[in-house]
Design an enzyme around this catalytic site. Structure first.
Site, PDB file in Angstrom:
ATOM      1  N   TYR A 169      -1.924  -1.454  10.084  1.00 38.79           N
ATOM      2  CA  TYR A 169      -2.016  -1.710   8.635  1.00 38.79           C
ATOM      3  C   TYR A 169      -0.737  -1.280   7.916  1.00 38.79           C
ATOM      4  CZ  TYR A 169      -3.922  -1.226   3.842  1.00 38.79           C
ATOM      5  OH  TYR A 169      -4.126  -1.286   2.477  1.00 38.79           O
ATOM      6  N   SER A 222       0.846  -1.203   0.000  1.00 39.85           N
ATOM      7  CA  SER A 222       0.000   0.000   0.000  1.00 39.85           C
ATOM      8  C   SER A 222       0.875   1.245   0.000  1.00 39.85           C
ATOM      9  CB  SER A 222      -0.872  -0.002   1.263  1.00 39.85           C
ATOM     10  OG  SER A 222      -1.526   1.242   1.409  1.00 39.85           O
TER      11      SER A 222
END
Ligand SMILES: NC(=O)c1ccc[n+]([C@@H]2O[C@H](COP(=O)([O-])OP(=O)(O)OC[C@H]3O[C@@H](n4cnc5c(N)ncnc54)[C@H](O)[C@@H]3O)[C@@H](O)[C@H]2O)c1
Length: 260
Positions: free
Chosen positions: A162, A148
């Site tokens: 995350y 990401s």
């Protein structure tokens, strides 16, 4: 046909980016193993691929369970004879993502921490290792991880679970790429940002949440939310022979966000 006759296993491919890419891989000649927790959506993805005249089969797999990942590789081998491409794409954001902005995140529980590390990092390592066993038998292969943009440029004030898990995938990409180069197995990662999946469509559809998307757009030098097809196109390139010289690469697909 960039992926003609390749067997591609994609985790988290019943929805979103994974689904769009599964359809694209199949249209490029791959035989695709769609895998997910959501069996109904997985079956629907396979039906879409077959209705286009291409090949796919579904296998339920919770990537957090190593036994499920083993069963997934067994399924791919039994159904299509092996594995050439493995893409660990399944993922979820942290349940505590916006829980606290005080700086020490009391909202992050042990369960949240474990879930994030397991769904992204543990699944990436064990899934790839199991795929490598199959790729070795075929003389090579391609592995892709969905990291990401949050792993390259951590969002300020949100839970670190995350981004940390996604950052771990970047290191895994580089270490595996070096270790596996001699076996003709390439390992790369993509780092998307603000892709127009169902979640963003949902925010856009509601006047009270539209502003969240406007804020995201402000962080994008391109000044727009990105399309799932734009991610699927990059993924197709990275797992195809066109990228035969590329391994250990971490590709932002972020409209310039991480260059800001
Ligand atoms: N959408 C974005 O803007 C964006 C940005 C950066 C990174 N990503 C990453 O891209 C990947 C795909 O995200 P998306 O936006 O398409 O999300 P999505 O929710 O639309 O799709 C994710 C899929 O993964 C599946 N999944 C979740 N947990 C699983 C598990 N334990 N085992 C198997 N399958 C599981 C879900 O059922 C779902 O079908 C994720 O790894 C996500 O972190 C997305």
């Amino acid at each position: 046909m960039q992926l003609k006759d390749k067997v591609a296993v994609i985790t988290g491919s019943a929805a979103g980016i994974g689904r769009r890419a599964a359809v694209r891989f199949a249209s490029e000649g791959a035989r695709v193993v769609v895998s997910d927790l959501d069996d109904a959506a997985g079956a629907d993805t396979v039906a879409e691929i077959r209705s286009n005249g291409h090949e796919a089969a579904y296998c339920h797999s919770d990537v957090m369970k190593i036994a499920d990942l083993e069963a997934l590789m067994d399924f791919a081998t039994a159904t299509y004879g092996g594995v050439d491409i493995f893409w660990h794409n399944a993922g979820t954001t942290s349940a505590a993502i916006n829980s606290d902005r005080s700086g020490y995140h009391p909202g992050i529980t042990e369960a949240d921490w474990d879930q994030q590390m397991n769904v992204h990092l543990k699944a990436g390592f064990f899934g790839a290792r199991l795929a490598v066993d199959q790729m070795m038998k075929r003389g090579g292969g391609a592995i892709l991880f969905t990291s990401s943009a949050a792993a390259l440029k951590p969002p300020v004030g949100t839970a670190p679970t995350y981004p940390i898990a996604k950052h771990g995938l970047i290191l895994l990409t580089k270490m595996m790429a070096v270790d596996l180069a001699k076996h003709n197995i390439r390992v790369n990662a993509i780092c998307p940002a603000s892709i127009k999946t169902a979640m963003i469509e949902g925010l856009l559809a509601d006047d009270s949440t539209k502003g969240i998307v406007d804020d995201l757009v402000k962080q994008m030098p391109m000044g727009r939310i990105l399309e799932m097809d734009e991610v699927a196109a990059c993924a197709t390139f990275l797992v195809s022979q066109q990228a035969s010289a590329i391994t250990g690469t971490v590709l932002p697909i972020d409209g310039g966000r991480t260059s800001l």
